[in-house]
Design an enzyme around this catalytic site. Sequence first.
Site, short mmCIF file in Angstrom:
data_model
loop_
_atom_site.label_atom_id
_atom_site.label_comp_id
_atom_site.label_asym_id
_atom_site.label_seq_id
_atom_site.Cartn_x
_atom_site.Cartn_y
_atom_site.Cartn_z
N HIS A 308 57.77 -17.31 27.36
CA HIS A 308 58.95 -17.77 27.58
C HIS A 308 60.16 -16.77 28.30
CE1 HIS A 308 60.73 -16.29 23.93
NE2 HIS A 308 59.87 -17.00 23.19
N HIS A 351 62.39 -7.77 19.06
CA HIS A 351 62.85 -7.02 20.32
C HIS A 351 63.81 -6.28 19.73
CE1 HIS A 351 65.38 -10.71 19.56
NE2 HIS A 351 66.29 -10.01 20.21
N GLU A 357 74.57 -8.25 20.11
CA GLU A 357 74.56 -9.81 19.96
C GLU A 357 75.15 -10.20 18.87
OE1 GLU A 357 70.22 -10.62 19.54
OE2 GLU A 357 69.72 -9.60 21.49
N HIS A 381 73.45 -8.42 15.65
CA HIS A 381 72.40 -7.53 15.88
C HIS A 381 72.71 -6.37 16.87
CE1 HIS A 381 70.17 -11.24 14.38
NE2 HIS A 381 70.01 -10.33 13.27
N HIS A 387 65.11 -6.58 15.84
CA HIS A 387 65.33 -7.88 14.89
C HIS A 387 64.37 -8.86 15.44
CE1 HIS A 387 68.25 -7.89 18.45
NE2 HIS A 387 68.03 -9.27 18.20
FE LIG Z 1 68.36 -10.80 19.64
#
Ligand SMILES: [Fe+2]
Length: 456
Positions: A308, A351, A357, A381, A387
């Site tokens: 994705h 990632h 974020e 994050h 995370h």
């Molecule tokens: Fe993230």
Amino acid sequence: MMNVQNVSGLRSSEQRKSAIAPGYMSGFGNSFETEALEGALPLGRNSPQKLNYGLYAEQLSGSPFTAPQATNQRSWLYRIRPTVKHSGRYVKIDKGLMRTAPAAREESDLPLGQLRWDPTPFPGHDVTFVTGLHTITTAGDSDTQVGMAAHVLLVTSSMENEYFFNADGEYLIVAQENSLRFRTEFGIIEIEPGEICIIPRGVIFKVELIDGPARAYICENYGGAFTLPDRGPIGANCLANPRDFLTPVAAFEDKEEPSLLYVKWGGELYRTEIDQSPLDVVAWHGNYAPYKYDLRHFSPVGAILFDHPDPSIFTVLTAPSETPGTANVDFVIFPERWSVAENTFRPPWYHRNLMSEFMGLVYGVYDAKPEGFVPGGMSLHNQMLPHGPDASAFDHASNVELKPVKLTGTMAFMFETRFPQRVTKYAAELPTLQKDYIDCWRDLKKHFNPDQREPS
Ligand SMILES: [Fe+2]
């Protein structure tokens, strides 16, 4: 309190309004014109010697006069009084829990970490839009017009004869629980959970409740105005389509009552006493105005065979910085969608990112965190902190039969910025801060086996 999922999250496309709601004009960034009284708008010029109805002309600029055409924003307002008459002596007042970068940078000594909060409770006392702004993070520097703040808005009381504007940035408001009505200089906007509105820097407004105490998330963007992202090879359609953005038609108050105007300026809060409503714009034209958008009109684009794309594929609005592709803030959503990819780990992969974020959940379930991240909650994050899916989501997604699946009744979002987000003292001390969030990854096991090449 109403059940948000039933009201909006599960509303099918057939049930949505088929035409523009009354009171709005369609399009993103258009040059609009609208008048609440016939003939109030001057024709063919901005500033005639005398205006109809005894109005004053006033320009509100959202960009420098000389900004390039693509980013040049201004509107002409035809109003009962010029705004200078809606201004008295400014008195600095307690700014409550409202914080601004960089002043709030060192406010909390909370150790570095991945953070998650349960829904922020409503306070035991009445709060309006102004007193109910609870800053969670700040990033960048509002004086240099870079960065952002993330707030939780809790409103239990409508503003009456009280008005507000923010000189430090534009607000992107994400309704989460119950609806809000924004009476602005430019007209009236109502949003319900599933919808957002943008109030540009400097626009005067007040906020009223419609169906009970309301919770919303707010991104305060100190930088250049939000705009639509370039679609690149996606082409001219899908994601957020321009026609679905709605700007209000002119509406005015001719109300002579003692009133208060609150001003957020330079990270401080000021108040001035005035004798009338400042929402006295009878007609206006231009491209600098508030607008709303129904996130359920977002047309997601994604993988149709395997893997994705990066979550940037879900960007609704972006506030660019001076570095191409490196947003001051991106507003990204994770709406209802089909998941069909073959031989693919379908949730977000693990990632670490340059961008930081801040996430919230409007309604439903977020696929990477089915537990612990609930509607009205939030997570942070930060820049370069690792995370990804929690242990149970990893196990499920690694073993589930990969049939086409529709993720229904869900709406998560992200305020993503190139800057680290600093947590305020208020957010660090919230009892809703989950002390055990890191444990959601505790049960991720080592599966490595050098003697077994094929996955079991
Ligand atoms: Fe993230």
